[in-house]
Design an enzyme around this catalytic site. Structure first.
Site, PDB file in Angstrom:
ATOM      1  CB  THR A  13      15.439  28.520  24.177  1.00 24.22           C
ATOM      2  OG1 THR A  13      16.746  27.997  23.681  1.00 24.22           O
ATOM      3  CG2 THR A  13      15.594  29.895  24.526  1.00 24.22           C
ATOM      4  N   GLY A  14      15.483  24.889  24.960  1.00 20.92           N
ATOM      5  CA  GLY A  14      15.123  23.701  24.244  1.00 20.92           C
ATOM      6  C   GLY A  14      14.054  23.060  24.839  1.00 20.92           C
ATOM      7  CB  SER A  42      17.638  32.153  22.613  1.00 15.64           C
ATOM      8  OG  SER A  42      17.720  30.853  21.821  1.00 15.64           O
ATOM      9  NE  ARG A 101      23.649  10.564  30.039  1.00 19.75           N
ATOM     10  CZ  ARG A 101      23.012  10.688  28.695  1.00 19.75           C
ATOM     11  NH1 ARG A 101      23.391   9.546  27.727  1.00 19.75           N
ATOM     12  NH2 ARG A 101      22.109  11.617  28.530  1.00 19.75           N
ATOM     13  CB  CYS A 130      15.627   9.855  27.713  1.00 17.28           C
ATOM     14  SG  CYS A 130      16.258   9.761  26.195  1.00 17.28           S
ATOM     15  CD  GLN A 157      14.834   5.682  22.151  1.00 13.82           C
ATOM     16  OE1 GLN A 157      15.712   4.653  22.005  1.00 13.82           O
ATOM     17  NE2 GLN A 157      15.652   6.803  22.249  1.00 13.82           N
ATOM     18  N   GLY A 161      12.629  13.211  21.723  1.00 10.65           N
ATOM     19  CA  GLY A 161      13.762  12.809  22.334  1.00 10.65           C
ATOM     20  C   GLY A 161      15.140  13.502  21.541  1.00 10.65           C
ATOM     21  CE  LYS A 214      24.010   7.475  24.549  1.00  7.29           C
ATOM     22  NZ  LYS A 214      23.351   8.491  23.757  1.00  7.29           N
ATOM     23  NE  ARG A 236      14.357   9.276  17.441  1.00  5.14           N
ATOM     24  CZ  ARG A 236      14.884   9.487  18.925  1.00  5.14           C
ATOM     25  NH1 ARG A 236      14.128   9.774  19.860  1.00  5.14           N
ATOM     26  NH2 ARG A 236      16.098   9.798  18.899  1.00  5.14           N
ATOM     27  CG  HIS A 243      11.815   7.549  24.813  1.00  4.96           C
ATOM     28  ND1 HIS A 243      11.182   8.337  24.055  1.00  4.96           N
ATOM     29  CD2 HIS A 243      12.938   7.810  25.250  1.00  4.96           C
ATOM     30  CE1 HIS A 243      12.118   9.110  23.676  1.00  4.96           C
ATOM     31  NE2 HIS A 243      13.366   8.929  24.181  1.00  4.96           N
TER      32      HIS A 243
HETATM   33  N1  LIG Z   1      14.966  15.583  24.468  1.00  9.59           N
HETATM   34  C1  LIG Z   1      15.065  14.743  25.204  1.00  9.59           C
HETATM   35  O1  LIG Z   1      14.285  13.811  25.567  1.00  9.59           O
HETATM   36  C2  LIG Z   1      16.509  14.539  25.915  1.00  9.59           C
HETATM   37  C3  LIG Z   1      16.485  13.431  27.251  1.00  9.59           C
HETATM   38  C4  LIG Z   1      17.674  13.366  27.865  1.00  9.59           C
HETATM   39  C5  LIG Z   1      18.672  14.231  27.809  1.00  9.59           C
HETATM   40  N2  LIG Z   1      18.794  15.080  26.298  1.00  9.59           N
HETATM   41  C6  LIG Z   1      19.927  15.712  26.234  1.00  9.59           C
HETATM   42  O2  LIG Z   1      19.485  17.254  26.621  1.00  9.59           O
HETATM   43  C7  LIG Z   1      20.287  18.073  25.879  1.00  9.59           C
HETATM   44  C8  LIG Z   1      19.539  19.183  25.090  1.00  9.59           C
HETATM   45  O3  LIG Z   1      18.273  18.458  24.245  1.00  9.59           O
HETATM   46  P1  LIG Z   1      17.004  18.999  23.729  1.00  9.59           P
HETATM   47  O4  LIG Z   1      16.274  17.971  23.314  1.00  9.59           O
HETATM   48  O5  LIG Z   1      16.313  19.892  24.706  1.00  9.59           O
HETATM   49  O6  LIG Z   1      17.467  19.856  22.447  1.00  9.59           O
HETATM   50  P2  LIG Z   1      16.813  21.147  21.808  1.00  9.59           P
HETATM   51  O7  LIG Z   1      15.703  21.270  21.877  1.00  9.59           O
HETATM   52  O8  LIG Z   1      17.654  21.238  20.348  1.00  9.59           O
HETATM   53  O9  LIG Z   1      17.773  22.336  22.549  1.00  9.59           O
HETATM   54  C9  LIG Z   1      19.183  22.606  22.641  1.00  9.59           C
HETATM   55  C10 LIG Z   1      19.349  23.796  23.581  1.00  9.59           C
HETATM   56  O10 LIG Z   1      20.656  24.008  23.498  1.00  9.59           O
HETATM   57  C11 LIG Z   1      20.844  25.362  23.390  1.00  9.59           C
HETATM   58  N3  LIG Z   1      22.227  25.655  22.422  1.00  9.59           N
HETATM   59  C12 LIG Z   1      22.388  25.003  21.458  1.00  9.59           C
HETATM   60  N4  LIG Z   1      23.571  25.333  20.908  1.00  9.59           N
HETATM   61  C13 LIG Z   1      24.034  26.335  22.039  1.00  9.59           C
HETATM   62  C14 LIG Z   1      25.318  27.042  22.154  1.00  9.59           C
HETATM   63  N5  LIG Z   1      26.350  27.143  21.152  1.00  9.59           N
HETATM   64  N6  LIG Z   1      25.320  27.869  23.337  1.00  9.59           N
HETATM   65  C15 LIG Z   1      24.416  27.931  24.126  1.00  9.59           C
HETATM   66  N7  LIG Z   1      23.213  27.225  24.015  1.00  9.59           N
HETATM   67  C16 LIG Z   1      23.126  26.225  22.905  1.00  9.59           C
HETATM   68  C17 LIG Z   1      19.577  25.936  22.510  1.00  9.59           C
HETATM   69  O11 LIG Z   1      19.455  27.322  22.320  1.00  9.59           O
HETATM   70  P3  LIG Z   1      18.795  28.091  21.234  1.00  9.59           P
HETATM   71  O12 LIG Z   1      17.446  27.676  21.455  1.00  9.59           O
HETATM   72  O13 LIG Z   1      19.361  29.423  21.519  1.00  9.59           O
HETATM   73  O14 LIG Z   1      19.621  27.245  19.895  1.00  9.59           O
HETATM   74  C18 LIG Z   1      18.697  25.221  23.183  1.00  9.59           C
HETATM   75  O15 LIG Z   1      18.108  25.859  24.310  1.00  9.59           O
HETATM   76  C19 LIG Z   1      20.999  17.200  24.803  1.00  9.59           C
HETATM   77  O16 LIG Z   1      22.243  16.981  25.419  1.00  9.59           O
HETATM   78  C20 LIG Z   1      20.254  15.830  24.784  1.00  9.59           C
HETATM   79  O17 LIG Z   1      21.230  14.583  24.403  1.00  9.59           O
HETATM   80  C21 LIG Z   1      17.591  15.267  25.723  1.00  9.59           C
END
Ligand SMILES: NC(=O)c1ccc[n+]([C@@H]2O[C@H](COP(=O)([O-])OP(=O)(O)OC[C@H]3O[C@@H](n4cnc5c(N)ncnc54)[C@H](OP(=O)(O)O)[C@@H]3O)[C@@H](O)[C@H]2O)c1
Length: 334
Positions: A13-14, A42, A101, A130, A157, A161, A214, A236, A243
């Protein structure tokens, strides 16, 4: 590996999870079955995949039975806890967080650069940071041709992100400012709308942030270049998606703009958009939702004897996360 594997998206869902589902669909990844996992909050939500509604289930220790590939994007602590459980259940994990990583037993892969590293995985393969991924898409081909010694870089960024909550924060603050209401902050320590924050991630004792280091640490591992040095300032900016990174790179071998352009023009996953006379250069607005990254503003760096300055931009939700993860999964089923 089964040629039509059962795939799970953890954190479905994220911001990244949603893009993973779309990327599996758009690239016709041969999904045998798709399981969507997120937090208890969710459970019961539905997300579309190939026209079908798939119900989100709760991530639990028993959730990985029968799953062959799990794409994790639910944050570092979830990866640390659940990735080993998934591996134990027979899954190969592609992890988007920073949890594994720099683990010597875990390959860190950008398929255009080091796809062969996928082969030595022991259950977990890490996706890079990223900003590092976007920068290396242009830097690595130049390194191969001219031998990169070091870079100085600044990033620009996007809020996506930081995840779905940060996209909502920028939207809300813009609305509050337009309506002349007080600005509220939940995600960032300062107002992000109409501002730039010279801080991404937490500070280290050196004064750099974790995010800034990183580029050097992950860059060394991905490029197999243990002496690569990178001094980076991560910023940011109030951009929704994609980015950008301004890079000054110093090389071992003589470099020219024309030689660099011809190397970059042949690089996979990279477009050259570089016509200054026509105001043509890569911009995040145009890179959003694109698989390729793009490089422009290519010029001799006037502060190095043998350096090149350039600007590279790319959709960090795709090349910096979901696309790269799906490309790794594609390597797994080759
Ligand atoms: N955003 C980027 O551009 C990017 C790029 C590279 C890497 N990342 C990495 O990818 C990961 C997610 O990033 P995001 O940007 O997608 O974050 P996000 O939009 O905040 O989404 C987080 C996701 O994790 C789930 N989650 C949170 N707590 C949980 C739990 N206790 N059990 C199961 N699921 C849980 C959330 O579910 P709910 O909706 O149910 O809360 C949601 O699906 C992070 O590690 C981030 O560092 C992100």
């Amino acid at each position: 590996m089964n040629s039509r594997p059962h795939v799970a998206v953890v954190g479905a869902t994220g911001a990244v999870g949603i893009e993973m589902i779309k990327t599996l669909e758009r690239r016709n990844f041969p999904v045998g079955k798709l399981t969507l996992l997120a937090s208890a909050r969710s459970v019961g939500k539905t997300l579309k995949f190939l026209g079908e509604d798939i119900t989100v289930k709760e991530l639990t220790k028993d959730a990985f039975k029968g799953i062959e590939i799990a794409l994790f994007s639910a944050g570092g602590s979830i990866s640390k806890e659940f990735a080993p459980i998934a591996v134990q259940a027979g899954c190969v994990v592609v992890d988007n967080s920073s949890a594994f990583r720099m683990d010597e037993k875990v390959p860190l892969v950008i398929p255009e650069i080091n796809s062969a590293d996928v082969k030595w995985h022991k259950g977990i393969i890490a996706n890079p940071n990223c900003t590092t991924a976007v920068a290396l898409m242009a830097l690595y081909p130049l390194h191969q041709a001219f031998g990169c010694k070091r870079i100085f870089a600044s990033s620009y960024q996007a809020v996506s992100g930081t995840g779905a909550k940060a996209i909502a924060e920028l939207e809300r603050q813009v609305d509050q400012i337009v309506k002349q209401q007080p600005v509220t902050k939940e995600v960032y320590p300062h107002q992000i709308a109409f501002n730039v924050l010279p801080q991404v991630d937490s500070f280290l004792p050196t004064g750099y942030t974790k995010e800034e280091m990183k580029m050097e640490n992950e860059g060394r591992k991905i490029m197999h270049h243990p002496t690569f040095r990178a001094s980076v300032t991560c910023v940011r900016v109030p951009v929704y998606r994609a980015h950008s990174v301004a890079v000054s790179a110093e090389f071992e071998k003589p470099v020219t703009v024309n030689a660099a352009r011809s190397v970059l023009a042949k690089a996979p996953g990279l477009q050259v958009i570089d016509e200054p006379a026509k105001n043509q250069y890569p911009m995040p607005l145009h890179m959003a939702e694109q698989y390729d990254c793009a490089v422009g503003r290519i010029r001799m760096d006037c502060a190095f004897d043998n350096g090149l300055a350039f600007w590279v931009a790319g959709d960090q939700l795709l090349k910096g996360a979901a696309l790269n993860a799906v490309q790794i999964a594609e390597e797994l089923i080759k």
